[in-house]
Design a protein around this motif. Structure first.
Motif, PDB file in Angstrom:
ATOM      1  N   PHE A 237       0.677  -1.239   0.083  1.00 18.24           N
ATOM      2  CA  PHE A 237       0.151  -0.040  -0.126  1.00 18.24           C
ATOM      3  C   PHE A 237       0.731   1.158  -0.144  1.00 18.24           C
ATOM      4  CE2 PHE A 237       0.138  -0.931   4.861  1.00 18.24           C
ATOM      5  CZ  PHE A 237       0.647   0.180   4.981  1.00 18.24           C
ATOM      6  N   GLY A 238       0.431   1.811  -0.781  1.00 20.83           N
ATOM      7  CA  GLY A 238       1.126   3.442  -0.580  1.00 20.83           C
ATOM      8  C   GLY A 238       2.323   3.355  -1.703  1.00 20.83           C
ATOM      9  N   SER A 239       2.594   2.508  -2.322  1.00 27.40           N
ATOM     10  CA  SER A 239       3.872   2.221  -3.373  1.00 27.40           C
ATOM     11  C   SER A 239       3.457   2.928  -4.582  1.00 27.40           C
ATOM     12  CB  SER A 239       4.316   0.882  -3.315  1.00 27.40           C
ATOM     13  OG  SER A 239       3.214  -0.014  -3.856  1.00 27.40           O
ATOM     14  N   GLY A 240       2.481   3.537  -4.958  1.00 22.30           N
ATOM     15  CA  GLY A 240       2.097   4.048  -6.064  1.00 22.30           C
ATOM     16  C   GLY A 240       1.363   3.522  -7.319  1.00 22.30           C
ATOM     17  N   VAL A 243      -1.489   5.804  -8.682  1.00 20.62           N
ATOM     18  CA  VAL A 243      -0.894   7.189  -9.340  1.00 20.62           C
ATOM     19  C   VAL A 243      -0.395   6.532 -10.563  1.00 20.62           C
ATOM     20  CG1 VAL A 243       0.698   8.916  -9.247  1.00 20.62           C
ATOM     21  CG2 VAL A 243      -0.633   8.349  -7.140  1.00 20.62           C
ATOM     22  N   GLU A 264     -11.574  -0.139  -4.570  1.00 16.09           N
ATOM     23  CA  GLU A 264     -10.529   0.686  -4.063  1.00 16.09           C
ATOM     24  C   GLU A 264     -11.329   1.980  -3.555  1.00 16.09           C
ATOM     25  OE1 GLU A 264      -6.770   0.263  -3.794  1.00 16.09           O
ATOM     26  OE2 GLU A 264      -7.552  -1.467  -3.916  1.00 16.09           O
ATOM     27  N   ARG A 265     -10.670   2.917  -3.532  1.00 22.13           N
ATOM     28  CA  ARG A 265     -11.123   4.458  -2.634  1.00 22.13           C
ATOM     29  C   ARG A 265     -12.305   5.220  -3.466  1.00 22.13           C
ATOM     30  NH1 ARG A 265      -6.073   3.403  -2.237  1.00 22.13           N
ATOM     31  NH2 ARG A 265      -5.271   3.011   0.064  1.00 22.13           N
ATOM     32  N   SER A 392      -2.576  -6.171  -4.726  1.00 21.76           N
ATOM     33  CA  SER A 392      -2.270  -5.528  -3.712  1.00 21.76           C
ATOM     34  C   SER A 392      -1.985  -6.763  -2.574  1.00 21.76           C
ATOM     35  CB  SER A 392      -3.552  -4.806  -3.090  1.00 21.76           C
ATOM     36  OG  SER A 392      -3.829  -3.919  -4.255  1.00 21.76           O
ATOM     37  N   GLN A 506      10.413  10.093 -12.245  1.00 28.66           N
ATOM     38  CA  GLN A 506       9.467  10.899 -13.133  1.00 28.66           C
ATOM     39  C   GLN A 506       8.391  11.465 -12.153  1.00 28.66           C
ATOM     40  OE1 GLN A 506       8.278   8.847 -16.510  1.00 28.66           O
ATOM     41  NE2 GLN A 506       7.698  10.620 -17.650  1.00 28.66           N
ATOM     42  N   ALA A 508       5.014  12.722 -11.423  1.00 30.08           N
ATOM     43  CA  ALA A 508       3.716  12.565 -12.219  1.00 30.08           C
ATOM     44  C   ALA A 508       2.894  13.755 -11.795  1.00 30.08           C
ATOM     45  CB  ALA A 508       3.049  11.239 -11.561  1.00 30.08           C
ATOM     46  N   PHE A 509       3.309  14.583 -10.886  1.00 30.92           N
ATOM     47  CA  PHE A 509       2.604  15.628 -10.624  1.00 30.92           C
ATOM     48  C   PHE A 509       3.113  16.876 -11.228  1.00 30.92           C
ATOM     49  CE2 PHE A 509       1.935  12.766  -7.130  1.00 30.92           C
ATOM     50  CZ  PHE A 509       0.524  12.300  -7.415  1.00 30.92           C
TER      51      PHE A 509
ATOM     52  N   GLY B 311      -4.045   0.319   5.877  1.00 33.45           N
ATOM     53  CA  GLY B 311      -3.096   0.881   4.821  1.00 33.45           C
ATOM     54  C   GLY B 311      -3.665   1.097   3.333  1.00 33.45           C
ATOM     55  N   SER B 338       0.401  10.985   3.287  1.00 36.28           N
ATOM     56  CA  SER B 338      -1.014  11.552   3.115  1.00 36.28           C
ATOM     57  C   SER B 338      -1.284  11.630   1.609  1.00 36.28           C
ATOM     58  CB  SER B 338      -1.089  13.055   3.494  1.00 36.28           C
ATOM     59  OG  SER B 338      -2.313  13.548   2.901  1.00 36.28           O
ATOM     60  N   LYS B 341      -2.496  14.941  -0.025  1.00 35.82           N
ATOM     61  CA  LYS B 341      -1.716  16.029   0.146  1.00 35.82           C
ATOM     62  C   LYS B 341      -1.769  16.759  -1.317  1.00 35.82           C
ATOM     63  CE  LYS B 341       2.697  14.150  -0.454  1.00 35.82           C
ATOM     64  NZ  LYS B 341       2.908  12.501   0.327  1.00 35.82           N
TER      65      LYS B 341
HETATM   66  N1  LIG Z   1       4.901   9.117  -9.469  1.00 38.89           N
HETATM   67  C1  LIG Z   1       4.684   9.648  -8.697  1.00 38.89           C
HETATM   68  N2  LIG Z   1       5.198  10.711  -7.968  1.00 38.89           N
HETATM   69  C2  LIG Z   1       4.773  11.335  -6.823  1.00 38.89           C
HETATM   70  N3  LIG Z   1       4.144  11.070  -5.858  1.00 38.89           N
HETATM   71  C3  LIG Z   1       3.966   9.685  -6.152  1.00 38.89           C
HETATM   72  C4  LIG Z   1       4.131   8.883  -7.225  1.00 38.89           C
HETATM   73  N4  LIG Z   1       3.650   7.747  -7.069  1.00 38.89           N
HETATM   74  C5  LIG Z   1       2.739   7.738  -5.759  1.00 38.89           C
HETATM   75  N5  LIG Z   1       3.153   8.890  -5.270  1.00 38.89           N
HETATM   76  C6  LIG Z   1       2.734   9.119  -3.989  1.00 38.89           C
HETATM   77  O1  LIG Z   1       2.429   8.168  -3.205  1.00 38.89           O
HETATM   78  C7  LIG Z   1       1.126   8.079  -2.639  1.00 38.89           C
HETATM   79  C8  LIG Z   1       0.298   6.755  -2.750  1.00 38.89           C
HETATM   80  O2  LIG Z   1       0.420   6.282  -4.133  1.00 38.89           O
HETATM   81  P1  LIG Z   1      -0.935   5.422  -4.699  1.00 38.89           P
HETATM   82  O3  LIG Z   1      -2.122   5.795  -4.206  1.00 38.89           O
HETATM   83  O4  LIG Z   1      -0.646   5.162  -6.129  1.00 38.89           O
HETATM   84  O5  LIG Z   1      -0.590   4.047  -3.726  1.00 38.89           O
HETATM   85  P2  LIG Z   1      -1.227   2.737  -4.368  1.00 38.89           P
HETATM   86  O6  LIG Z   1      -0.116   1.673  -4.411  1.00 38.89           O
HETATM   87  O7  LIG Z   1      -2.038   2.806  -5.067  1.00 38.89           O
HETATM   88  O8  LIG Z   1      -1.747   2.376  -2.858  1.00 38.89           O
HETATM   89  P3  LIG Z   1      -3.143   1.418  -2.433  1.00 38.89           P
HETATM   90  O9  LIG Z   1      -2.588  -0.115  -2.562  1.00 38.89           O
HETATM   91  O10 LIG Z   1      -3.113   1.654  -0.813  1.00 38.89           O
HETATM   92  O11 LIG Z   1      -4.237   1.889  -3.149  1.00 38.89           O
HETATM   93  C9  LIG Z   1       0.288   9.070  -3.763  1.00 38.89           C
HETATM   94  O12 LIG Z   1      -0.541   9.531  -2.907  1.00 38.89           O
HETATM   95  C10 LIG Z   1       1.584  10.057  -3.705  1.00 38.89           C
HETATM   96  O13 LIG Z   1       1.728  11.002  -2.704  1.00 38.89           O
END
Ligand SMILES: Nc1ncnc2c1ncn2[C@@H]1O[C@H](COP(=O)(O)OP(=O)(O)OP(=O)(O)O)[C@@H](O)[C@H]1O
Ligand SMILES: [Mg+2]
Lengths: 599, 441
Positions: A237-240, A243, A264-265, A392, A506, A508-509, B311, B338, B341
């Motif tokens: 989780f949170g690894s991106g 995004v 998901e959310r 996930s 890279q 993304a934002f 998470g 967050s 954010k």
């Molecule tokens: N390419 C990126 N550039 C900048 N920030 C990023 C990038 N990818 C991820 N992040 C940061 O990491 C956060 C979590 O990414 P994301 O929501 O894609 O995670 P996830 O793997 O989908 O997690 P989950 O499994 O909980 O859904 C984003 O809100 C952002 O802050």
């Protein structure tokens, strides 16, 4: 006459129905509860008992409630008007629902049946046609939406009559077809198809031979996705994952994007609803929403519909593929779908497989991925579905059933690493563990070398090699200490850091950095490799880090500048100046023992 | 919650089966998830097979006899909502802990979800003064985010502080397995801050039966929905502690013979938790529900099923950690996140906020590498030394939970630290920001 039955048991969203009539596996039925009808699907039959999973909350449901079986499987409605809609997992148009809260048993029409579409005939009276043949087209947003012979039609038909050019609603008969026995069949702009059955209205499915440009360097450059290919993105989780998928949906070179937001959310779906109508498609200049369709079954929506949602999305993608379009299908997260299967399997008290998932999980996943692909259509044209799902894994541990089953079928593996995410090296795709099997396809290599740059694949493998050697050097440095290794190790490590910071990472934002064309990727890769090809001289290892940081900074500023702009060129000049310092050093300090960088 | 018997309610007096958390009996015309009173204790229908109805007893089944009286309520659990809720504390059943009954309309708890197309994208920044949050992990209304903390960390104190600074119209405290001391602590801080009239509490303490906890978040969130939807208020919901809530889930599922999943949690844990957290929402008319929760960890292990599933559901997490260097609890920048954010930083805050945030965290990571080297007995480079010095000050001046400054001041502090320890190339911030903000120093 539809089969009727009565509820005899309720365990959360698993309901047991007794009936005297026939029922079928995956048949759709409706439970009467007060003034509503709750949709459900048969998932097991034992004697006169049908076990059904209800796509709604069963709160308040009582034993004895009447159930009507519909005689068909879960179907979607295919026709003009799907594009840019927001559907739930059962293809209800969410925008047509009233009120703030979802109401139980409220099902809405997926298409706008009264809207007129400008029809243009593509076939003529007397033509022989088969399932999937194009009869005509209407404009849907910017897409020439083909009106096809329904996929359920078997064999060859002759067009008896076909409407001339003009405006019609989806309900009107567009054509009448005669089958071999002379029987007539009416065709409208709309057809239905059961989601769990693949649409096979194509002639051939070759293995992918072209690249789908995504604009994401670490994918395109290092591990490219093929058009009609499959890939998956596992990560804690949170690894991106999300995004990355959103970024793909914004920047990938697809005609259409179908997004299955699966368990998901809700806020992530809202982000798409909010941003896509405003954002421009970098290629067509149209609004992104015009090429996007969302199937939303967020985590707070009924679990059984979660499983349906990925199939609904796939079927819609197959429909558009049959029109000769390049479709990108994204599902986030396929693990939630697998969990929905697990919840049901547990309630059915089936013998559990690993981690409690159903025994046939691997087969279910394989069948699903197999529906993607590049196809040749009956008329000789082509279309494709490129599918990328996220996974996930529990505890971020890739040794778990969903990851392992997916790895067997998906050809690209984009592993997101916790360490990279923690140190904000986004996108956190691990450059060493990840792979694209397509890079090994000779036809793909040929395509890349022809379309991106001569010897492109050589450059790619070189970059990969530098990354690997950098990692090894880093490990050595960690074991032996900074001054316990030759300076060369530091240089090797920093060369890999250079590729990491300039090519892999890279933002993304950032408006400019978020997407990079192949042309630009080629330019930056060559620039970077020019640096890594150089021989560097340093007096002590302490000089390596600051010097390379300056190089990285200059190249990163290039990434942040409009391609080929003055700013871009100025930063390139800056880079040149920094590199010059080494040249003067090379010539100026001849006698000093040169450190061979590439040794 | 209504407990009085009404004419149409059916009464039974013969139990067929008793377990530690459930009873079963033969009864007809019963609805799924319907409420009942068994021997005076609140219960809910969890399974019906033919005429055999299984009920979960929230207070546990100790002492219940096979001839206990079972009264079905004919409806799912409800709560009375109204302006009267403000300033009051309730038990898990929604009954006032002290004082008079409240007046209000009856609302089902655990009700339906918001149609995603009726949501609005969260966009309102919630400054807290804590730089570990505002600078690195800015919060937004409509967000759901937990503190990940070991049980000995001051998570409830931090949460109370955040709640009071968040400028919410209502703060709804859902206490699950709260110690009595912490319950009184919350009451006290809110009272001292003169905020009691903005507070509503639903409290299950360690003295109450654990299964009762299962009702608490649904009660709190139903109340939150009332204020956010009917009154367009900005509501902040505090859920503490969700690990104890999950423990109650596992007690019930294990007693119902469900196949346990990882860490003996039910296989449906993800859906069970998501159902609650997804109540966080921003409505177009200004009302919002923001959820700040606590998930206690055991030994910092985030791969345990509860933090892991959390998470995957929440929009990030705030990880509390004791920094032994400065002897203070900090918000760990590596493990905290967050996800909303980016909707506010650089937009509602200064344009250079994202770059400053990332740069500082990167340098902090360099310091962590340097520390590893140091621990392995290697010599440090000049850069290593500088990053370690930076890290210590960064921790003290920005990450510690006792920081309370404006967001702009956080950015200035960060530039101050950059300037003291590094060259611009080493920090890697966009040139224009370096010129505009750093050079000003
Ligand atoms: N390419 C990126 N550039 C900048 N920030 C990023 C990038 N990818 C991820 N992040 C940061 O990491 C956060 C979590 O990414 P994301 O929501 O894609 O995670 P996830 O793997 O989908 O997690 P989950 O499994 O909980 O859904 C984003 O809100 C952002 O802050
Ligand atoms: Mg995600």
């Amino acid at each position: 006459m539809n089969t009727i039955g009565n509820v005899t048991g309720i365990i959360a969203n698993l309901v047991i129905v007794e009936t005297e009539g026939t029922t079928a596996q995956n048949e759709i039925c409706f439970i009467k509860q007060d003034n509503t009808r709750l949709m459900a699907e048969v998932i097991k039959v034992v004697g006169n008992k049908s076990y059904i999973q209800v796509f709604e909350s069963t709160r308040g449901l009582k034993v004895g409630a009447e159930v009507e079986f519909m005689g068909h499987m879960l179907e979607v409605t295919l026709g003009p008007g799907i594009l840019s809609k927001n559907f739930d997992g059962l293809q209800n148009d969410l925008n047509k629902m009233e009120g703030i809260f979802l109401k139980k048993g409220e099902y809405t029409e997926p298409l706008d049946m009264d809207q007129e579409y400008e029809f243009k005939a593509l076939a003529k009276k007397g033509d022989k046609v088969v399932a999937g043949s194009w009869l005509g087209e209407v404009k849907e947003n910017w897409i020439p939406h083909k009106i096809m012979v329904p996929f359920t039609f078997k064999g060859t038909y002759t067009i008896k009559s076909l409407k001339g050019d003009g405006a019609y609603t989806p309900k009107e008969t567009i054509a009448v077809l005669t089958d071999n026995e002379g029987k007539e069949h009416k065709v409208t702009m709309v057809q239905k198809w059961p989601v769990k059955v693949p649409i096979r209205a194509y002639k051939d499915k070759p293995r992918p031979f072209r690249i789908l440009e995504t604009g994401i360097r670490v994918m395109d450059t290092l591990n490219p996705m093929a058009e009609g290919g499959t890939g998956f993105i596992p990560g804690p989780f949170g690894s991106g994952k999300t995004v990355l998928q959103h970024n793909l949906s914004k920047n990938a070179e697809a005609d259409l994007v179908v997004i299955a937001a699966c368990g998901e959310r809700a806020n992530e779906v809202v982000e798409i609803f909010t941003e896509f109508p405003e954002l421009d498609d970098p290629r067509s200049g149209r609004k992104l929403m015009e090429r996007t369709t969302i199937i939303a079954n967020t985590s707070n929506m009924p679990v059984a519909a979660r499983e349906a949602s990925v199939y609904t999305a796939m079927t819609i993608a197959e429909y558009y593929r049959a029109m000769g379009l390049k479709v990108l299908l994204l599902a986030d997260s396929t693990s939630r779908w697998a969990q929905a299967l697990r919840e049901m399997s547990n309630r059915l008290e089936e013998l559990p497989g690993p981690d409690g998932f159903p025994m046939d999980l691997a087969a279910i996943i394989a069948n699903f991925y197999a529906r993607a692909g590049f196809v040749y259509l009956p008329n000789g044209g082509s279309g494709s579905i490129t599918f990328i799902g996220t996974v996930s894994p529990a505890g971020g541990n890739l040794k778990e059933p969903v990851t392992e089953s997916t790895k067997k079928v998906a050809r690209c593996f984009y592993a997101l690493s916790q360490d990279r995410a923690d140190s904000k090296r986004y996108p956190a795709i691990d450059p060493i563990d990840s792979y694209s099997k397509y890079l090994e396809y000779p036809e793909i290599a040929e395509y890349l070398n022809k379309n991106v740059a001569e010897n492109w694949t050589d450059s790619v493998f070189k970059a990969k090699d530098i990354l690997l050697r950098g990692k090894e050097a880093y490990e050595q440095i960690n074991i032996l200490g900074d001054d316990g290794v030759p300076i060369d190790y530091h240089i090797r490590y920093w060369k890999s850091e250079l590729i990491d910071f300039v090519i892999l990472q890279q933002d993304a934002f950032d408006n400019i950095d978020a997407s990079s064309s192949f042309e630009r990727q080629n330019y930056m890769l060559q620039k970077t490799l020019e640096v890594t090809d150089m021989t560097f001289h340093f007096d002590s290892f302490e000089e390596v880090n600051p010097y390379f940081k300056r190089i990285i900074n200059a190249l990163k500023q290039m990434n942040y500048s409009e391609f080929d702009s003055d700013k871009f060129r100025n930063n390139e000049q800056e880079l040149k100046k920094i590199l010059k310092e080494q040249e003067t050093r090379n010539t100026g300090e001849k006698e000093e023992s040169a450190v061979e960088a590439q040794s | 919650m209504e407990k009085d018997t009404k004419a149409f309610q059916r009464v039974y007096t013969k139990l067929f089966q008793l377990t530690k958390a459930t009873v079963s009996l033969y009864a007809r015309g019963i609805g799924n998830e319907e409420l009942a009173i068994v021997d005076g204790r609140l219960a809910q229908v969890v399974k019906i097979i033919g005429d055999l109805v299984t009920l979960q007893i929230f207070g546990g089944t100790e002492g219940i006899a096979t001839n206990a009286e079972v009264i079905f309520a004919g409806k799912a659990p409800t709560i009375k909502v109204g302006d009267d809720l403000a300033g009051r504390f309730f038990d898990a059943y929604g009954d006032p802990i002290e004082g008079a009954e409240i007046m209000g309309q009856e609302k089902e708890i655990g009700g339906p979800s918001v149609n995603p197309v009726r949501r609005k994208q969260p966009s309102e920044y919630i400054p807290t003064g804590i730089a570990g949050i505002d600078l690195n992990n800015a919060l937004v209304t409509g967000q759901k985010i937990p503190f990940f903390a070991d049980p000995d960390q001051p998570y409830n104190q931090v949460m109370a502080m955040v709640a009071l600074r968040a400028k919410a119209d209502k703060i709804i405290l859902a206490g699950m397995g709260l110690t009595r001391d912490d319950y009184l602590y919350f009451k006290n801080v809110f009272d001292n801050a003169g905020a009691l009239d903005r507070i509503v509490g639903f409290i299950n303490t360690t003295e109450d039966p654990p299964v009762e906890r299962l009702l608490v978040p649904d009660m709190a969130l139903a109340a939150a929905e009332y204020f956010a939807v009917e009154k367009n208020e900005k509501v902040l919901v505090l859920l503490t502690d969700m690990t104890l809530y999950s423990d109650a889930l596992s007690i019930v599922s294990n007693r119902m013979d469900q196949i346990p999943s990882k860490d003996s949690m039910p296989g449906s844990l993800y859906s069970d938790l998501a159902r609650l957290y997804e109540k966080a929402v921003q409505f177009p008319d200004g009302g919002s529900i923001t959820i700040i929760a606590v998930t206690t960890l055991s030994g910092g292990d985030i791969t345990h099923a509860v933090p892991d599933n959390t998470g995957y559901i929440t929009e990030g997490q705030l990880f509390l950690r004791k920094d032994s260097d400065i002897g203070k609890v900090i918000i760990d920048p590596f493990r905290s996140l967050s996800r909303l954010k980016q909707l506010v930083i650089g937009k509602k805050t200064r344009e250079d906020h994202p770059q400053v945030m990332n740069a500082a965290v990167r340098l902090y990571a360099d310091a962590a590498n340097a520390r590893t080297k140091q621990e392995n007995g290697f010599d440090l480079t000049d850069y290593d030394e500088r990053s370690l010095e930076f890290a210590k000050e960064y921790s003290e001046k920005l990450l510690a939970i006792d920081v309370n400054i404006e967001t702009d001041e956080m950015l200035e502090t960060a530039y101050g630290l950059f300037d003291k320890h590094f060259q611009p190339e080493e920090v890697g911030i966009r040139q224009e920001f370096v010129e505009k903000y750093w050079k000003k120093q």
